[in-house]
Design a protein around this motif. Structure first.
Motif, mmCIF file in Angstrom:
data_model
loop_
_atom_site.group_PDB
_atom_site.id
_atom_site.type_symbol
_atom_site.label_atom_id
_atom_site.label_comp_id
_atom_site.label_asym_id
_atom_site.label_seq_id
_atom_site.Cartn_x
_atom_site.Cartn_y
_atom_site.Cartn_z
ATOM 1 N N ALA B 91 -3.685 54.902 -11.405
ATOM 2 C CA ALA B 91 -2.717 54.943 -10.263
ATOM 3 C C ALA B 91 -1.825 53.610 -10.532
ATOM 4 O O ALA B 91 -0.749 53.310 -10.536
ATOM 5 N N VAL B 92 -2.914 52.285 -10.566
ATOM 6 C CA VAL B 92 -2.315 51.023 -10.511
ATOM 7 C C VAL B 92 -1.420 50.723 -11.990
ATOM 8 O O VAL B 92 -0.576 49.960 -11.823
ATOM 9 N N ALA B 93 -2.064 51.209 -12.849
ATOM 10 C CA ALA B 93 -1.433 51.037 -14.120
ATOM 11 C C ALA B 93 -0.057 51.671 -14.355
ATOM 12 O O ALA B 93 0.835 51.028 -14.419
ATOM 13 N N LEU B 94 0.025 52.738 -13.700
ATOM 14 C CA LEU B 94 1.506 53.380 -13.806
ATOM 15 C C LEU B 94 2.227 52.575 -12.682
ATOM 16 O O LEU B 94 3.504 52.329 -13.088
ATOM 17 N N ILE B 343 2.530 51.302 -1.014
ATOM 18 C CA ILE B 343 3.667 51.727 -0.232
ATOM 19 C C ILE B 343 4.219 50.371 0.115
ATOM 20 O O ILE B 343 5.536 50.082 0.253
ATOM 21 N N SER B 344 3.250 49.321 0.529
ATOM 22 C CA SER B 344 3.930 48.078 0.891
ATOM 23 C C SER B 344 4.505 47.532 -0.384
ATOM 24 O O SER B 344 5.707 46.654 0.076
ATOM 25 N N GLY B 345 4.316 47.828 -1.545
ATOM 26 C CA GLY B 345 5.138 47.317 -2.746
ATOM 27 C C GLY B 345 6.233 48.022 -2.930
ATOM 28 O O GLY B 345 7.269 47.317 -3.212
ATOM 29 N N VAL B 371 7.292 59.494 5.480
ATOM 30 C CA VAL B 371 6.089 60.557 5.448
ATOM 31 C C VAL B 371 5.007 60.208 4.836
ATOM 32 O O VAL B 371 3.897 60.216 5.082
ATOM 33 N N LEU B 372 5.335 59.576 3.626
ATOM 34 C CA LEU B 372 4.144 59.114 2.576
ATOM 35 C C LEU B 372 3.343 58.074 3.311
ATOM 36 O O LEU B 372 2.110 57.901 3.138
ATOM 37 N N ALA B 455 6.542 55.829 -7.122
ATOM 38 C CA ALA B 455 6.396 57.077 -6.252
ATOM 39 C C ALA B 455 5.162 57.827 -6.752
ATOM 40 O O ALA B 455 4.360 58.455 -5.862
ATOM 41 N N THR B 456 5.054 58.022 -8.106
ATOM 42 C CA THR B 456 4.325 59.047 -8.400
ATOM 43 C C THR B 456 2.793 58.811 -8.075
ATOM 44 O O THR B 456 1.953 59.607 -7.562
ATOM 45 N N PRO B 457 2.215 57.484 -8.224
ATOM 46 C CA PRO B 457 0.872 57.392 -7.892
ATOM 47 C C PRO B 457 0.593 57.474 -6.519
ATOM 48 O O PRO B 457 -0.426 58.106 -5.943
#
Lengths: 115, 505
Positions: B91-94, B343-345, B371-372, B455-457
């Protein structure tokens, strides 16, 4: 030999902690260096000091005949020294960069991140 | 031969080395980052399936039988942690593809990312206590470098605190390993556990237990040794923050779980009682710290501290249900906390700030993001039907069953205060009108492709917490099996030392 070693290690730890409690970041790094050296000496001393008995198995035998020095702590110390060297050289560079960027050698002035 | 035990370590190491080879090629490094972490995720799932099916997997490095060589051991807890490492790494790599700037990439962001993942996976899989120290250092060196990428003033100040406290913790760990070796003459954790059980000198074992507790307590950011975490985690690029938040403290928690279930379980009345109070105070101080903060990532950083308390509570109560809760909580926390940081990012990418006062109006401009955010935020606070509810429910129920009412009350209170913090972020960032009058509701230009990458991760991880919440039973069963292994250390010892582990030389 062991009591002397124990006292040396104790003094090193005390000196390290004293240095780390100072405000200057240079003294902080010196404290860290002393601390890791104290830890290395301590590991070296844990297996006991055996003199003049290398852990070698004579030819044709499967175990050494007499008590020998334990080679494992020495291997551990070697690893620990290498790691400490790498990490501490990083710390020295970090302190230099921090001094350049923050412009102070005083830990009390580094509280931007604490508000 | 079981290659899947070593592959989660080898793949990131190899990926890191290959991306060093392509030092000048940005595209290649980015491709390897995604491919390498995807490979890590795939092999870690393979490992988990194997461990779930066939029991504890052991691999002796270089063919040296335990306890003489270094063994890699994957029990269920280790395998679960490695799977989480894979998920978060991927997730972080994406996310990094969109958020880490060219400057950071040019200074070796991706090789360091791989090295960090290798260190984390190594720490979860090793069965040798000195080797654990080495993996800790691998992880730390990578994290030091990641922390100061960019060399901003706040990063330097945060890094000095982070580096110092972590070095002190490493030295305490090293000294404890040395003294332990002096006492039992072995470094293999299974062998240590077996020999320590036969030792008369309980006092010395308690001293060592406390040294390990302090060393791992600093790494895990437990009370009263947590202050390096909120001083440093909000300074690096946000992808790095998310990675640290997910994995680094959890390595400390994992080490505490490992050491205090396998090796030092001889006097739980002493060691686990201290852990219990440490856990309660960790929860409370973390959440109160968060209540006083008005910076997005600092609030989240303090919440890491308070959540660590719940995990330690699971370990400290030391009943089967509590350990299930602890393992469940780790899984839930890693997923949820990473989502919140990511999300904060996104918020920072769109509006350019982390200060709550400077943010606002996101509900109008990005309703999907609102919502996320709510999903992981409510999950963190423990609202049903999300994963946090079951995690908290198990831990608190275990607390009541163990009649530790004081700590259980703290756990409930902290849940409430967590909700307060999350609502504070919600109200400030998403609900209130944007403080910038001129561009009210109009988002800054963020490319379509970039937004998808970010958004994907986040969506994937948010679906994970939702899925765990709606269908908690598979994970509960897994955590139950894992807790069963933790409470029966003789199975671990047997697996590592072989069937003739009973006789001692």
């Amino acid at each position: 030999m062991e009591p002397l070693m124990a006292i040396t290690i104790g003094i090193l730890f005390a000196a390290a902690i004293y240095m780390m409690l100072r405000r200057s970041i240079v003294k902080l790094v010196i404290g860290l260096i002393l601390l890791s050296n104290a830890a290395n000496l301590l590991i070296f001393a844990t297996a006991g000091m055996v003199r003049g008995a290398p852990p070698l198995v004579p030819k044709g035998m499967t175990a050494p005949e007499t008590a020998v020095a334990d080679p494992l702590p020495q291997a551990l110390v070697l690893t620990a020294i290498v790691i400490a060297f790498g990490v501490l050289s990083f710390a020295v560079v970090l302190v230099r960069r921090a001094w350049e960027i923050v412009g102070a050698d005083d830990l009390d002035q580094m509280k931007d991140t604490d508000t | 031969m079981m290659p899947q035990v070593a592959l989660p370590i080898l793949i990131p190491l190899f990926a890191g080395a290959v991306s060093l080879v392509f030092w000048r090629s940005r595209g290649m490094q980015r491709f390897i980052a995604v491919a390498g972490t995807a490979g890590l995720l795939a092999t870690s799932l393979w490992l988990l399936v194997t461990v779930r099916g066939d029991g504890i997997q052991v691999m002796h490095m270089g063919g040296w039988a335990a306890p003489f060589g270094i063994s890699l051991v994957a029990d269920l807890l280790g395998a679960i942690m490695v799977v989480l490492t894979g998920i978060i790494g991927f997730a972080v790599a994406l996310f990094s593809l969109a958020t880490v700037g060219r400057g950071h990439e040019a200074y070796g962001y991706f090789p360091l990312l791989h090295l960090l993942l290798a260190g984390v996976a190594g720490a979860f899989l090793t069965g040798d206590i000195f080797n654990l120290y080495v993996w800790f250092e691998v992880m730390l060196v990578a994290s030091f470098a990641l922390l100061i990428l960019g060399s901003e003033k706040a990063q330097m100040e945060g890094a000095i605190k982070y580096v110092t406290l972590n070095l002190v913790s490493s030295v305490i760990f090293l000294v404890a390993v040395g003294l332990l070796y002096g006492m039992v003459g072995t470094l293999n954790m299974a062998d240590i556990a077996r020999r320590l059980a036969t030792l008369e000198d309980d006092g010395m074992a308690d001293v060592l237990a406390m040294m390990f507790m302090v060393a791992f307590g600093i790494k895990a950011a437990a009370f009263p040794l947590f202050f390096w975490l909120p001083a440093s985690y909000h300074t690096p690029p946000v992808a790095v923050s998310a990675l640290f938040a997910a994995l680094l403290t959890k390595v400390g928690v994992y080490a505490l779980f490992r050491v205090f279930t396998l090796i030092f379980h001889h006097s739980p009345g002493y060691t686990h009682e201290i852990l219990l109070w440490g856990a309660g105070l960790t929860m409370l101080s973390g959440v109160l710290g968060a209540a006083a903060q008005f910076e997005f990532r600092r609030i989240l950083s303090f919440h890491i501290v308070s959540q660590i308390g719940y995990m330690l509570l699971g370990l400290a109560l030391f009943t089967p249900l509590a350990l299930i809760g602890g393992v469940f909580y780790i899984v839930h926390h890693i997923i949820v906390k990473t989502t919140l940081f990511l999300i904060s990012g996104i918020v920072h990418r769109v509006s350019g700030s982390y200060q709550l006062a400077a943010l606002g109006g996101f509900y109008r401009s990005h309703p999907w993001l609102a919502v996320l955010f709510l999903i992981p935020a409510l999950s963190l606070a423990g609202m049903p039907p999300l994963s946090g509810f079951f995690a908290k429910f198990i831990v608190i129920r275990a607390g009541i069953e163990a009649e530790a009412y004081g700590v259980t009350f703290i756990a409930l209170l902290v849940g409430l205060l967590t909700l307060y913090s999350m609502i504070k972020i919600w109200a400030e960032v998403f609900w209130k009108a944007s403080p910038d009058e001129e561009d009210d509701g109009v988002p800054k230009a963020v490319g379509q492709r970039e937004m998808w990458l970010m958004a994907t991760p986040v969506v994937g991880l948010a679906l994970c917490t939702l899925f765990i919440g709606l269908n908690a039973e598979p994970l509960y069963n897994l955590a139950e099996a894992s807790a069963g292994q933790l409470l029966a250390p003789e199975r671990y010892i047997q697996a590592v030392l072989g069937t003739n582990g009973e006789e001692m030389p």
